[in-house]
Scaffold this active site. Structure first.
Site, PDB file in Angstrom:
ATOM      1  N   THR A 139      55.092  16.786 -17.848  1.00  0.00           N
ATOM      2  CA  THR A 139      53.699  16.974 -18.236  1.00  0.00           C
ATOM      3  C   THR A 139      53.196  15.756 -19.019  1.00  0.00           C
ATOM      4  O   THR A 139      52.241  15.813 -19.767  1.00  0.00           O
ATOM      5  CB  THR A 139      53.548  18.317 -18.987  1.00  0.00           C
ATOM      6  N   HIS A 140      53.889  14.630 -18.860  1.00  0.00           N
ATOM      7  CA  HIS A 140      53.517  13.431 -19.596  1.00  0.00           C
ATOM      8  C   HIS A 140      52.525  12.576 -18.826  1.00  0.00           C
ATOM      9  O   HIS A 140      52.850  11.507 -18.338  1.00  0.00           O
ATOM     10  CB  HIS A 140      54.775  12.614 -19.926  1.00  0.00           C
ATOM     11  N   ASN A 141      51.305  13.084 -18.706  1.00  0.00           N
ATOM     12  CA  ASN A 141      50.216  12.280 -18.156  1.00  0.00           C
ATOM     13  C   ASN A 141      49.652  11.434 -19.285  1.00  0.00           C
ATOM     14  O   ASN A 141      49.539  11.894 -20.426  1.00  0.00           O
ATOM     15  CB  ASN A 141      49.119  13.190 -17.604  1.00  0.00           C
TER      16      ASN A 141
END
Lengths: 263, 571, 571
Positions: free
Chosen positions: B500-502
């Site tokens: 979820t590391h946008n």
């Protein structure tokens, strides 16, 4: 007639007693022809009797009072035909073996039925607005069908394929034949216009894992049997004491039910 | 017509880590802050039934309701972007505390190299090392400048850890000792040492012991229950905004939290933000909240989207490479990994914690020579024991059938005998990776969705090949009987979970031409509007982003207080 | 672009009672028929788990999915119509067999008075009896002309009943004997006789004994299981299209049924229908099905809506009172009712059938003198024992607390000690009651929803006052210890269930100025287009509509045959 055997199957291992099943079993009910109903009134039992004879001469007794009846094992979404396909298919995907129970004993098909009856079956928290376009596989599912509809279509297609290839319903096939059908779906050997056969297989597989291992509160993982297979201890409050320990720790699993004070 | 509310000093859009830190810091120094959170209130008691893998991990209990709003995605500009209809690649937060509630707690500081990536890469390897189209740039701040803010975040959250032998210099030790060391972590550590690497215990927000932070907030220690990522912590042990910064803000009496308040526009006039327009999602009524200072603290996507919807900042144009809003979107490269199967050993893998792990940075940043490699940067390599939950724990050796009797037997046998070592790969920005507004699909209010245009590049494939091999070597050294190394990076696909590391979209820098905010996260074009979050990252490092995002939030808070005293550009 | 399919003789839009009857009659007569049904296939085996009150009665298992399409409603033209977001007042059918699957089976013939309501009312009471704005009109057909078609429908379905002493003349007896008589029914019957009324068994499609119809379809007898309305019949006993007409059509080899086929437009050119445009809802693909004859057989709302969307027929304009599509919408007036509580008697009211009842027509149609009454027409008054299911069976005497200990005690006590007597009140059309397309709200394809403009009138309030009192009288005579009668009619509201008997919109008549179809349900304007359903009713009578709707369907089938042999207007 097709129905009769299904009814018998259900009766064999689950339903303690139900007049209607005998009624339907003996009613000469058929679909496809012109005769769509018919009844022999004498087969209906009086509502107060707790036993009944079916026409094999067997007597089925109500479950003894001291044995807990799982009232959750009834259908919220599937028809009985769909349920029997689902139960047979999940049992092939996750069969009973020396390790322990398979999907059938764990109640996986009931779990899937109950899940489809709710939000998940309706894709309630997913973006289902149009327009709908075919996309790249990297873009994920782009169909307009909801999971309930996909299962309805997919199970019907499994039945159709079984009938075509083996002239029998899926649940009446030998385990090896059932595997042939499942593989045909898994590898897209079956060509479907509305849904992806392999996508449907993946969904069934995923649901089987969920039904085998989710907390028993959802109707699968009967008696925490799935957890016991994997030595998963369930809902434990703390592992502080074993986290650094070398020895593998086998614990009696605990479910979320124990997390609520039941007075 | 929107109802106009009384003006406040500061309005915060989104109350997760960013919003919580801003709210606590500003209210402590006397400012009045209104916090608008589109989701619902949350508290530790909500998680007494949290040990439920189906509900939380597979049915996405805590995440944004995609039926109301999602994102659209395309691999490149030539194809049509389509909506992410169900979750896969990443999980969007929702509700008080945002994604800060269901994170793992892995809390790193980006490397000094990260903040000066362009300069240092050119310095060591020459200009040619940066391939055409790769738009890396310095962040407009150095590690040393940011160090005090890292420390602030770590003290607030009570990070447990030990010194990273290859990391940036620390002014103080971690506030709490490292997490416990499981037998597999020990194996990993010993293997790395045997290979002359520099393993250390991963910095963790799970909390290794009871801790009282400088704000006086006391939290209990982690119980290693194995339910962190995708779950809220029922012990209040894992640091999240709801159990750390938000009570501090509330306690000042100067913080007004409004949940179910979805901000649809930032209002502005003559180069100043004047407030925000939001909808009360319980009644559908619209409100205007005027404020002297507007702080955007929602997720990467919504920070970017809200600016585009509000016509603030120059939208990024991939054709010309100009414009800033939507620029330098990056992700995380996670494909490099290895899994080892142990025949004779069974581990208590059902126990664990989100950030209970052993890691090393020998192949992260510029800690190794890239001269003969076809990529820059790298990633941290770790073994983490997050708790193997039974539905999703079905790792079996290759060649095992995908279902049926043999699958079942193998998935049971290896349930507690499989160990994964993985690389958290950095991700570089490219000219043709960006965020903009989708032209077709809308959210529940009729506003366009954010559109992601992104794919993995040659650089990522090279890095995965390299890192995957390293993971495999470590597993062999750990004594696994069978090791499978993953060294291939396919095209980016939105369908299965990766990270979820946008990052990016509203990036920081030292020039308004190539960045949207300065190093206080103050917008160049609207000096009373601050945009806080990983949206400020000019690229993504080889680490989880929260530590760096937290440090930037503390720096922004300081900037806002300065600005409130003396308006104008802070740089 | 829509895929053009090979032409067929007849295409049918919607496969419920109307579509099923048309399909069976036409295919038996040698025509090729394509049936397009937007919902799914259904069969008796679907109902093996049907004894589930929650799923079927409260969660609306069998009804149209309102997330895809609903209607909008307003009480009058001055207010904004808003969508019916969840079910209340009526339940829309969906899927093969339509509402014909989940009906109760109460199968009446409208009275001779109904078909000539305007002439006969004026004849007996003079013109001034019809209030301003009430747009009753003769139906363009008489009871006597329709009698053979009633008979056909009753024989096909196997209606069980005895002669209505006050009804239209019958050419033959009902094909099966009346349903059983429960103690409650006996009490109702005795009470009515005591009051000099004329009770008779409610004509029932539940089937009192095994029956083989003229098509050779055999069905089993009703088991009085208590699950009819909102449920499908797991015995195949209750007549529905799936167990009667559809197998007959299929057996001819000339009927092609396509489910999941949602018709969005009737195609037409130069005053002739040329076919239909529909969408396969599983794939989203569009198809054009050309046909020599188009028969619209969906529900009242969709018959009307589809004509309006296809620009066929002149839309009704309430300002001028001209135009026909959407005209004379009517409902059912159900509030005249009474409930009696019995202290010393407990009835087996958990048992029953949808159409197990006793009724009288002494106050229906013009069977009583209206000279001194402020309303015309009236209602059938009945006691029906449909099966009191536990969730919704909570009738308690007035004054009982609405929750808590006393409420619980009363609901338990009276669960099997109360009897409802109700009036099925007729509903007259008014100039300002109509159907048109909503200007704001759309269905899932972006087509406008149907908009209902309707409220109850003084006529209805007077009728309810009168009927409620009669119900009370009967209950007193039945010996109830406590009788509560409802004599008040509040404004129409869409929120609580009343009746699914919506009528009108495409009404029949003898003039194209005031009706859309002639007495063969053939459109005046487009003579190869037939519109079948209760949409043809020029008003709604004091009975359930299905019997009359079925008779009209048989008449239309005959007309279509005639037209196919000799095209042109049939009247």
């Amino acid at each position: 007639m097709a129905n009769e055997t299904e009814e018998q199957d259900l009766k064999d291992h689950r339903e303690p007693d139900h007049s209607r099943r005998n009624f339907l079993k003996n009613s000469g009910y058929a679909v496809g022809g012109l005769i769509v109903g018919g009844v022999v009134g004498s087969l209906l039992r009086s509502p107060n009797k707790s036993t009944t004879n079916n026409n094999n001469g067997n007597t089925t007794e109500k479950a003894p009072a001291n044995e807990a009846v799982n009232f959750n094992q009834a259908l919220m979404h599937f028809t009985q035909e769909q349920f029997l396909i689902m139960e047979a298919a999940t049992e092939r995907i996750f069969p009973a073996d020396d390790n322990g129970p398979g999907a059938k004993e764990l109640g996986v098909a009931y779990f899937i039925d109950h899940q489809l009856a709710g939000e998940w079956g309706l894709n309630g928290r997913e973006y289902m607005q149009g327009p709908f376009f075919k996309g790249e596989t990297t873009q994920g599912y782009q169909g307009r069908l909801k999971r309930r509809e996909i299962f309805d279509i997919g199970l019907q297609e499994m039945q159709n394929y079984s009938n075509k290839k083996f002239q029998k319903k899926f649940k009446d096939l030998t385990p090896e034949q059932q595997d042939t059908v499942l593989k045909a779906f898994e590898t897209d050997e079956v060509k479907l216009t509305t849904i992806s056969a392999s996508g449907f297989f993946k969904t069934i597989f995923g649901s089987t894992m969920e039904g085998a291992y989710a907390d028993p509160l959802y109707g699968g993982n009967g008696n925490m049997g799935g957890w016991k297979l994997k030595n998963f201890p369930g809902n434990q409050m703390s592992y502080t004491k074993i986290i650094e320990q070398d020895k593998f720790e086998k614990m009696q699993p605990v479910s979320l039910r124990e997390h609520l004070p039941h007075s | 017509m929107a109802t106009k509310l009384p003006k406040t000093d500061v309005v915060v859009v989104g109350v997760g880590w960013g919003g919580g830190i801003i709210a606590s810091e500003l209210t402590k120094s006397g400012l009045n802050v209104v916090g608008l959170e589109r989701g619902k209130e949350r508290k530790t008691e909500d998680y007494y039934m949290v040990h439920d893998e189906l509900r939380y991990a597979l049915r996405y209990e805590m995440f944004q309701d995609l039926s109301r709003e999602t994102i659209t995605f395309r691999g490149n500009e030539k194809i049509r972007a389509l909506p992410m209809r169900s979750y896969g690649s990443f999980l969007l937060g929702d509700g008080l505390g945002g994604a800060g509630v269901h994170w793992n707690g892995m809390t790193f500081r980006f490397l000094p190299y990260d903040f000066q990536i362009k300069t240092q890469t050119i310095e060591r390897y020459g200009k040619k090392k940066i391939p055409d189209g790769m738009t890396i740039q310095d962040w407009g701040i150095t590690y040393d400048e940011l160090e005090p803010y890292f420390l602030k975040f770590e003290k607030m959250a009570g990070i447990g850890g030990e010194e990273n032998p290859l990391g940036g210099k620390r002014s103080e030790k971690y506030p709490t000792p490292p997490m416990q060391v499981s037998p597999v972590m020990k194996l990993f550590s010993d293997a790395c040492k045997g290979l002359k690497y520099h393993p250390y215990i991963m910095p963790s927000a799970n909390l290794s012991e009871q801790y009282t932070n400088p704000d006086g907030i006391a939290r209990a220690a982690c119980q290693y229950c194995g339910f962190c990522e995708r779950f809220g912590c029922e012990y209040g042990a894992k640091a999240d905004p709801v159990v750390t910064v938000l009570p501090v803000a509330k306690n000042t009496g100067k913080f007004e939290l409004r949940t179910h308040s979805n901000v649809r526009r930032i209002l502005h006039k003559g180069g100043k933000a004047t407030g925000v327009m939001y909808i009360d999602t319980t009644t559908g009524e619209e409100y205007e909240q005027p404020a002297d200072i507007v702080v955007m603290t929602s997720y990467v996507f919504n920070n970017t989207r809200l600016l585009l919807l509000s016509n603030m900042g120059k939208p990024y144009d991939s054709k010309t490479g100009t414009g800033v809003i939507g620029r330098n979107y990056a992700y995380q490269v996670e494909a490099a990994a290895g899994v080892g199967f142990f025949e004779k050993k069974e581990f208590n893998l059902f126990s664990g914690a989100g950030a209970m792990a052993m890691t090393m940075d020998d192949f992260n940043g510029d800690n190794f020579d890239h001269k003969d490699l076809n990529f820059i940067h790298g990633g941290s390599i770790s073994y983490s024991q997050g708790g193997n939950r039974p539905i999703q724990n079905n790792t079996v050796p290759p060649g095992t059938p995908g279902w049926g009797k043999d699958f079942k037997a193998a998935s049971i046998k290896y349930a507690n005998r499989n160990v994964s070592v993985w690389a958290e790969g950095s991700c570089m920005p490219y000219r043709h990776h960006f965020l903009d507004l989708d032209t077709t699909y809308k959210d529940e209010f009729g506003d366009p969705l954010i559109r992601i245009t992104f794919d993995f590049e040659e650089r990522d494939r090279e890095m995965v090949k390299f890192m995957g091999a390293k993971c495999g070597e470590i597993l062999k050294e750990m004594g696994a009987d069978k090791v499978v190394a993953y060294t291939e990076q396919g095209p980016y696909e939105i369908t299965h979970y990766q990270s979820t590391h946008n990052t990016g979209g509203v990036i920081m820098g030292d020039s308004p031409d190539t960045s949207a905010v300065n190093n206080y996260l103050q917008m160049w074009d609207f000096d009373n509007c601050f945009v806080v979050g990983a949206s400020a990252f000019a690229h993504n490092g080889g680490y989880n982003p929260t530590g760096t995002m937290g440090a930037l939030s503390y720096r922004a808070a300081e900037g806002i207080i300065k600005y409130h005293k003396k308006p104008g550009s802070l740089v």
